[in-house]
Write a protein that holds these residues in place. Sequence first.
Motif, PDB file in Angstrom:
ATOM      1  N   HIS A   3      60.392   5.855  55.180  1.00 46.03           N
ATOM      2  CA  HIS A   3      60.991   7.174  54.961  1.00 46.03           C
ATOM      3  C   HIS A   3      60.225   8.278  55.679  1.00 46.03           C
ATOM      4  N   ALA A   4      59.154   7.944  56.415  1.00 49.10           N
ATOM      5  CA  ALA A   4      58.389   8.962  57.133  1.00 49.10           C
ATOM      6  C   ALA A   4      59.227   9.569  58.247  1.00 49.10           C
ATOM      7  N   ARG A   5      58.940  10.813  58.576  1.00 48.78           N
ATOM      8  CA  ARG A   5      59.686  11.540  59.621  1.00 48.78           C
ATOM      9  C   ARG A   5      58.997  11.317  60.962  1.00 48.78           C
ATOM     10  N   LEU A   6      59.287  10.186  61.566  1.00 50.93           N
ATOM     11  CA  LEU A   6      58.706   9.818  62.850  1.00 50.93           C
ATOM     12  C   LEU A   6      59.793   9.189  63.709  1.00 50.93           C
ATOM     13  N   THR A  12      65.711   3.412  60.747  1.00 54.05           N
ATOM     14  CA  THR A  12      66.591   3.681  59.613  1.00 54.05           C
ATOM     15  C   THR A  12      68.005   4.053  60.048  1.00 54.05           C
ATOM     16  N   SER A  13      68.129   4.671  61.239  1.00 49.44           N
ATOM     17  CA  SER A  13      69.466   5.027  61.725  1.00 49.44           C
ATOM     18  C   SER A  13      70.145   3.854  62.412  1.00 49.44           C
ATOM     19  N   GLU A  65      57.449  -4.988  53.210  1.00 49.42           N
ATOM     20  CA  GLU A  65      57.461  -4.195  51.985  1.00 49.42           C
ATOM     21  C   GLU A  65      57.719  -2.712  52.282  1.00 49.42           C
ATOM     22  N   ARG A  66      58.737  -2.477  53.099  1.00 50.99           N
ATOM     23  CA  ARG A  66      59.213  -1.118  53.409  1.00 50.99           C
ATOM     24  C   ARG A  66      58.181  -0.296  54.169  1.00 50.99           C
ATOM     25  N   ARG A  67      57.261  -0.962  54.831  1.00 44.71           N
ATOM     26  CA  ARG A  67      56.273  -0.262  55.653  1.00 44.71           C
ATOM     27  C   ARG A  67      56.163  -0.965  57.012  1.00 44.71           C
TER      28      ARG A  67
END
Length: 858
Positions: free
Chosen positions: A513-516, A523-524, A488-490
Amino acid sequence: MIEGNVSANGVASNLYPFGAASVGEAPERDEALVRAIVGAVERTGAHTGSVFLLSGDHRSLIVAASCGSPPSLLSGWRRIPVNSGLPVAEAYRSGRMVHLAGAEETMRRFPQLSVALPYPFGSASVPVRAGERTFGTMAVVWTAKPDGAGLSRAQRRMLRSAADRLGTTLAGLRARGALGEYDERTAPVVVPLPSTPVIRVGLFDWNLGTGALTADDELCAIFGMPLREFDGRAATLAAMIEPADLPGFRSAARAAVQERHVLAHCLRIRDGRGGHHTVELWGRVPESPADRQAPAHMVGAVLDSGSRMAAVAAIERLADGFFALSPDGRVAYANHSMEDLLGVRQDELLGRRPWDVLPWLADPVYEDRYRAALISQQAVSFLVRRPPATWLVFSLHPGAQGMTGWAAPVRQPVPADTGPGAPLGEGGPPASWSPPPAAPRVGSLYRVLTLGSALTEAVTAHEVFEAVAEQLLPAFGGQKLAIAVVEERRLHLLDQRGYSKRFLARFEGTPLHARLPVTDALTSGAPLFVESREELLETYPGIMVSQSNSWAFLPLIASNRPVGVCLLGFNDVHRFPDEERGVLTALGGLIAQALERARLYDAEFALARGLQNALLPHRLPALPGLDVTGRYLPGTRGMDIGGDWYDVIPTGDEVALIVGDVEGHNVAAAAAMGQLRSAVRAFATAGHRPSDVVANTNRLHMDLDPALLASCCYARLRPRSGVVRIVRAGHPLPLLRLPDGRAEVLDVPGGPLLGIDPAAHFPESALRLVPGSVLALYTDGLIERRDSDIDSDIDRLRASLARMGGGRLEDLADALLRNARRSADRADDIALLLTEYAPPPQTATKPASAHADSGPSP
């Protein structure tokens, strides 16, 4: 020529500082390693030998010393997991020699190694140990013999002795605290194979005033004179020089003395047969205050290269290209014709690998030809296309000290479909083919093969993690591993090794979407390699950092969907070379595919396990005069569920006991089990005779068009009288334990499996239980063993029932399952139902025979 006495131990101790600075901090250990591996190679006739020592964390075998192996070949095999499928690891684990005579035996016993190294060679690996302690493994590699024979018994005995002597030495060093730690940061000792000197060198000390000359035995040999016959006069040796060369030599020597420069002069030495050979004489006057006015001495050397100088001159005159490669593949010599053939200057080529200099040689297949010659020690020839349309033939001839090769233009037309690196007479891709930019090493290929093989055997997501941890950490020297999956996107932690649970708990449920670094890599879709804490904090200011100093964040993407992230941590700073980054990236893809498959399996397993748990009785009814207990144990391999079941059904003044087994281990088996259990309950509560219950269940099973067969054992017991009626349908025989401790196999007749014949007959047998008797119904998963027949299996269970009974029924059930619970590779599930007949004294009937009776029911 050298005055003073130095003991052997003194010389060794004087050399230790150099060895310690260059290799490690345990010079005595390194010296022992060199002696052992050089001796092993010489005694076995091998061309390569290596010693692998156990790492400090006991997870890897690391190359500590190698003889004859080039450093470039060692890089891919620098670190080998202890639990890997390589022969050196197998020898370490088993404590026995692994002897592979040739390629055929290697392929049969270690197929993954053969895929990574598809060359003809033989090898032997033997543990290095002392007493109960194993320090590592010694391995040798030799050229495959035409007759397929490996090492002789004597050679194998010598190899074991060399390993045992090394183990004894290492044990002694360990006892004195001089063994030192060994890990991937310790540079291996690389020793070339012993060889005959290419150039002879003789040393001299010439007294210019008296003409006396001190010479060593090598100088006397160069001049063709035994040392014992030399009278110590320079004139004696001068008489061996070609007379025409003497005036020029005297003039050059006088100028060197007067001007204090180095003397370098070529002389011809007569051989006494009318011929001569050319030598080089190098000398200088030592700087000494006493010799400033009139130099008294000249010291120097005479170099004799034999006929090699003439050979080099002859090769330089040839039109074809000739070259020599060092053991690690670097060009040590190339004649001038190679410049024209390759289109590159000599100074650009020397000291470098050809495939690193020339783009059209960068394809992996060319390096593979070199590696094939190096490992097999057999000549290799192949074709190469130099752009745009020039074809060259290369031939490599390996030896103990490296490789000699020649190259020449192809004199005849080459078929258009000839591929790069094709052996002579073999086709390949079209001529327009262009090589890829990078070439993985064989060690890297083996990593991919090994992990891929381990992942194919992993069924659940946690088994995938265990396979990754067992292969990835020791292979790359990491200490920490964590895998998080996407739900679920986590991100949610699947499992970890080496990390603090409190530290990882802070990241549980992190949104994508967290910056980690973990989310950025996912995501990349590109792996992220961080080589230092400073680099991490610079990119992600304020991030919580574990005790690691380097990290690899591998995105796990399968079917274009994010599956999770694999985090590999290193306690020390770790550099990720390009090849290692490529291998880790490839492994990330394998892990993602295996993890996605495993999660789908886990979902199906959860569904099937839920269905099965819903269908099995959660508690058994309390019955007067009876003590009943049941057990279900899923298999430890495969789906971990199956169609085994048990049930206890009260029917008025009687009770029905049932144990059944549906073939298969999947959702279908669990569903079929539910149908059969419901059918048996319906027919039993309706008051049908036991034989009719089983027959009606069989017909209903057939009407439902079953894809799976089933077996069962149905018993109906009347507690007031102790009479029990038993029906079998293709099921194992029930057992009965008597109050006196004896146990019997109830040889009651049976019918076929359920689902075969709708008109099948199922005979009914009756017997009367004695108070204190225990009736055991079970499925075949409890008794079946490999390489054993069913009768022996049942008798083994009968003996266990007799031996373990006499106490509480619950304890007896647990005891009968104890060995099955310990098995890590049990394919079948188990159902067990034990019933003890314990009527109150006032209702107990007169004891009767416990033997089966197939006559009419009482």
